[in-house]
Design an enzyme around this catalytic site. Structure first.
Site, PDB file in Angstrom:
ATOM      1  N   GLY A  65       0.848  -1.192   0.000  1.00  0.00           N
ATOM      2  CA  GLY A  65       0.000   0.000   0.000  1.00  0.00           C
ATOM      3  C   GLY A  65       0.874   1.228   0.000  1.00  0.00           C
ATOM      4  N   CYS A  92       5.376  -6.026   1.630  1.00  0.00           N
ATOM      5  CA  CYS A  92       5.765  -4.624   1.635  1.00  0.00           C
ATOM      6  C   CYS A  92       5.081  -3.875   2.791  1.00  0.00           C
ATOM      7  CB  CYS A  92       5.472  -4.008   0.263  1.00  0.00           C
ATOM      8  SG  CYS A  92       6.387  -2.500  -0.006  1.00  0.00           S
ATOM      9  N   TYR A  93       4.050  -3.051   2.529  1.00  0.00           N
ATOM     10  CA  TYR A  93       3.353  -2.390   3.650  1.00  0.00           C
ATOM     11  C   TYR A  93       2.850  -3.448   4.637  1.00  0.00           C
ATOM     12  CZ  TYR A  93      -0.145   0.326   6.201  1.00  0.00           C
ATOM     13  OH  TYR A  93      -0.884   0.913   7.199  1.00  0.00           O
ATOM     14  N   HIS A 176       7.874  -7.670  -3.671  1.00  0.00           N
ATOM     15  CA  HIS A 176       6.561  -8.081  -4.207  1.00  0.00           C
ATOM     16  C   HIS A 176       6.685  -9.404  -4.973  1.00  0.00           C
ATOM     17  CE1 HIS A 176       4.224  -4.419  -3.371  1.00  0.00           C
ATOM     18  NE2 HIS A 176       5.413  -3.832  -3.416  1.00  0.00           N
ATOM     19  N   GLU A 178       4.349 -11.060  -6.211  1.00  0.00           N
ATOM     20  CA  GLU A 178       3.271 -11.208  -7.198  1.00  0.00           C
ATOM     21  C   GLU A 178       3.611 -10.626  -8.565  1.00  0.00           C
ATOM     22  OE1 GLU A 178       3.440  -9.197  -4.686  1.00  0.00           O
ATOM     23  OE2 GLU A 178       2.351  -7.311  -4.941  1.00  0.00           O
ATOM     24  N   SER A 230     -21.992  -6.255 -26.518  1.00  0.00           N
ATOM     25  CA  SER A 230     -21.237  -5.687 -27.635  1.00  0.00           C
ATOM     26  C   SER A 230     -20.773  -6.762 -28.615  1.00  0.00           C
ATOM     27  CB  SER A 230     -19.990  -4.968 -27.096  1.00  0.00           C
ATOM     28  OG  SER A 230     -19.064  -5.951 -26.635  1.00  0.00           O
ATOM     29  N   GLY A 231     -20.994  -8.044 -28.271  1.00  0.00           N
ATOM     30  CA  GLY A 231     -20.512  -9.113 -29.140  1.00  0.00           C
ATOM     31  C   GLY A 231     -19.066  -9.479 -28.854  1.00  0.00           C
ATOM     32  N   GLY A 232     -18.417  -8.759 -27.956  1.00  0.00           N
ATOM     33  CA  GLY A 232     -17.039  -9.082 -27.562  1.00  0.00           C
ATOM     34  C   GLY A 232     -17.049 -10.194 -26.510  1.00  0.00           C
ATOM     35  N   VAL A 233     -15.854 -10.668 -26.184  1.00  0.00           N
ATOM     36  CA  VAL A 233     -15.789 -11.822 -25.278  1.00  0.00           C
ATOM     37  C   VAL A 233     -16.368 -11.497 -23.900  1.00  0.00           C
ATOM     38  CG1 VAL A 233     -13.357 -11.340 -24.721  1.00  0.00           C
ATOM     39  CG2 VAL A 233     -14.271 -13.575 -24.241  1.00  0.00           C
ATOM     40  N   ASP A 234     -16.145 -10.284 -23.384  1.00  0.00           N
ATOM     41  CA  ASP A 234     -16.580  -9.976 -22.016  1.00  0.00           C
ATOM     42  C   ASP A 234     -18.110  -9.985 -21.907  1.00  0.00           C
ATOM     43  OD1 ASP A 234     -13.893  -9.417 -22.071  1.00  0.00           O
ATOM     44  OD2 ASP A 234     -14.155  -7.249 -22.070  1.00  0.00           O
ATOM     45  N   SER A 235     -18.760  -9.247 -22.809  1.00  0.00           N
ATOM     46  CA  SER A 235     -20.216  -9.181 -22.668  1.00  0.00           C
ATOM     47  C   SER A 235     -20.867 -10.484 -23.117  1.00  0.00           C
ATOM     48  CB  SER A 235     -20.793  -7.980 -23.412  1.00  0.00           C
ATOM     49  OG  SER A 235     -20.539  -8.066 -24.778  1.00  0.00           O
ATOM     50  N   THR A 236     -20.203 -11.240 -23.983  1.00  0.00           N
ATOM     51  CA  THR A 236     -20.774 -12.528 -24.386  1.00  0.00           C
ATOM     52  C   THR A 236     -20.724 -13.496 -23.208  1.00  0.00           C
ATOM     53  OG1 THR A 236     -20.064 -12.141 -26.652  1.00  0.00           O
ATOM     54  CG2 THR A 236     -20.630 -14.400 -26.079  1.00  0.00           C
ATOM     55  N   LYS A 373      -8.439 -10.066 -19.226  1.00  0.00           N
ATOM     56  CA  LYS A 373      -8.977 -10.562 -20.501  1.00  0.00           C
ATOM     57  C   LYS A 373      -8.645 -12.039 -20.762  1.00  0.00           C
ATOM     58  CE  LYS A 373     -10.473  -8.196 -23.847  1.00  0.00           C
ATOM     59  NZ  LYS A 373     -11.825  -7.654 -23.811  1.00  0.00           N
TER      60      LYS A 373
END
Ligand code: XMP
Length: 517
Positions: A65, A92-93, A176, A178, A230-236, A373
């Site tokens: 943080g 870290c923090y 870190h 990660e 939108s026809g994209g992967v996320d909204s599909t 994504k």
């Protein structure tokens, strides 16, 4: 199909989870992502979560943080979390907090330690299989100067004698693990998860389906919802998930903004039909083009488009009696758009995040908001959405408006549509489309001189962009073979009326972004 994944593939309480307490680091969700990559589910909680809420976790990670533990308003967790009897890592923090709470001393480093360092791990289950020295990523102003009593040192760097410390199952790391710059960080997290927390490692993309389902049920209940499709992967992916839960109480809406690519509206309708989604299509071209008239500032364009989208959804939702709007927002959309996720700076306002009007009267549900994504593509695969659909390149909600620099006009849209179409067709023909993470053409509003058949031309300039990326957070420009690039450029100049010059963008992200606006 979805039913099978929802009910057969998942047994109640099957998944072991790790709790992550967020102290405002820009890397918090990268921790969650790494754990998913290692087959482990995690939930990010605010730093002051009650210990009861996380007591069913197998382990706990305290994020980094931007604070100093000695600041008056330094975020502090409930002390009882250390009595939950589960393994803990403070990063870290998080390490500095552990240091302070257990009686050590923290001081401001003379020089802020930032960047790659050589780390020497000592003998500890956390570092099994790790080289010595190994490269780690540091980014801190404070550091532990006196190790708390009963803690022992398990690793150091030349600047930080207490770069890794441990007391029983409580670990602190100054670096870190990660981030990918910590070369063996993933192996350290793997040791923490499997040797120390003893998790089963039963997370897989299809597990997400059940979790998202619970979230949709608990938020929308019996109410109706519309979805920004939108026809994209996320909204599909969102549509397939939500349809399985809300059934006929759900309507995906595709808004044709007039800012779509050539043939795209037809293609999107086709995808909706193939997946039996009953997509409602709204023709809003006039509305969007009118509201963008004369606007040249990229942020203003994004705000206008975000606002208009929501107004359309509100109008349609009111007709349908829907109370919720579901969006396929991803984690990178949020981190670059707003500062509700750590101390991140605004880069650009993604139309579906920072540009939402404050007086929006729909409840917002974003089932994918913690994901990246490439992970959403895995979920699409788990949902058996055809590869052809989920491998489409990302296309931003503001569409061609952010690929026409300056004012959006019908004439510019026509030119860009043709150029982009030829570019995409050529990439498919050359077998390059799937090797590239995202490619598109850009309309650059300057005219340049050319010559065709001994005649001078004064024509338009098209920019081409193609990038390789994992998740859109960073990207490298794609290295075309000379003859491929030449073929694409000359096709565009030969076939698109008014274009006499094509340039290729060789900028990576950072310092550029993927889109030009
Ligand atoms: P940048 O340009 O920020 O883009 O490097 C990263 C990824 O996000 C997409 N993008 C958007 N997607 N609404 C979206 O749905 C937006 O407003 C938006 N802006 C950028 C971009 O196409 C790339 O894949």
């Amino acid at each position: 199909m979805i039913k099978k994944l929802l009910y057969d593939d998942y047994a109640e309480n099957m998944i072991d989870k790790i709790a992550i307490l967020d102290f405002g680091s820009q890397y918090t969700h990268i921790i969650a992502r790494r754990l998913r990559e290692l087959g482990v589910y995690s939930v990010v909680f605010p730093y002051n979560v009650s210990p009861d809420e996380i007591s069913d976790s197998k382990g706990l990670i305290l994020s980094g943080g931007p604070f100093s533990v000695y600041q008056d308003d330094a975020p502090l967790p409930d002390r009882e979390i250390f009595n939950l009897n589960m393994p803990i890592i403070g990063i870290c923090y998080g390490l500095q907090l552990i240091g302070k709470l257990f009686g050590g001393s923290i001081a401001r480093s003379e020089a802020r330690e930032y960047g790659r360092m050589d780390f020497e791990p000592l003998d500890d289950p956390l570092f099994v299989g790790i080289n010595s020295p190994t490269t780690v990523w540091m980014s801190h102003g404070d550091r532990l100067t006196i190790c708390p009593p009963s803690f022992k040192v398990i690793g150091r760097t030349s600047n930080s004698p207490f770069a890794a410390v441990r007391f029983n199952n409580i670990y602190g790391l100054q670096f870190h693990p990660e981030v990918s710059h910590t070369v063996e960080g993933k192996r350290m997290l793997e040791n923490f998860l499997y040797s120390i927390c003893k998790v089963k490692g039963d997370w897989k993309a299809s597990s997400f389906v059940e979790i998202a389902r619970d979230e949709i049920i608990s938020t929308c209940g019996n109410h109706r919802a519309v979805l920004a499709y939108s026809g994209g992967v996320d909204s599909t992916v969102c549509s397939v998930l939500v349809k399985g839960v809300l059934k006929d109480k759900f309507t995906p809406i595709f808004v044709d903004t007039g800012l779509m690519r050539k043939g795209e509206v037809r293609e999107i309708k086709g995808i909706g039909e193939e997946l039996k989604l009953d997509v409602m299509v709204i023709d809003a071209e006039k509305r969007f083009l009118n509201s963008l008239k004369g606007v040249i500032d990229p942020e203003q364009k994004r705000m206008i488009i975000g606002r208009e989208f929501i107004r359309v959804f509100e109008e349609e939702a009111s007709e349908l009696d829907a109370e919720y709007l579901i969006q396929g927002t991803l984690y990178p959309d949020r981190i670059e758009s707003v500062s509700d996720v750590g101390p991140s700076h605004l880069i650009k306002t993604h139309h579906n995040v920072g540009a939402l009007p404050k007086d929006m009267n729909l409840g917002l549900v974003e089932p994918l908001k913690a994901f990246f994504k490439d992970e959403v593509r895995e979920i699409a695969n788990a949902l058996r959405i055809p590869e052809r659909i989920y491998k489409r390149h990302p296309f931003p909600g503001p569409g061609l408006a952010v690929r026409i620099l300056g004012e959006v006009t019908k004439e510019r849209l026509e030119i860009l549509r043709e150029a982009d179409y030829i570019y995409m067709e050529m990439l498919k023909e050359l077998g390059l489309y799937d090797n590239i993470w995202q490619a598109f053409a850009v309309f650059i509003p300057v005219k340049t001189v050319g010559v065709i058949g001994d005649v001078r031309t004064y024509g338009n300039l098209i920019g081409l962009r193609a990038v390789e990326s994992e998740d859109g957070m960073t990207a490298d420009w794609y290295y075309f073979k000379k003859e491929d690039l030449e073929q694409i450029a000359s096709s565009i100049m030969n076939k698109v009326e008014g274009v006499n010059r094509v340039v290729y963008d060789v900028s990576s992200k950072p310092p550029s972004t993927i889109e030009w606006e």
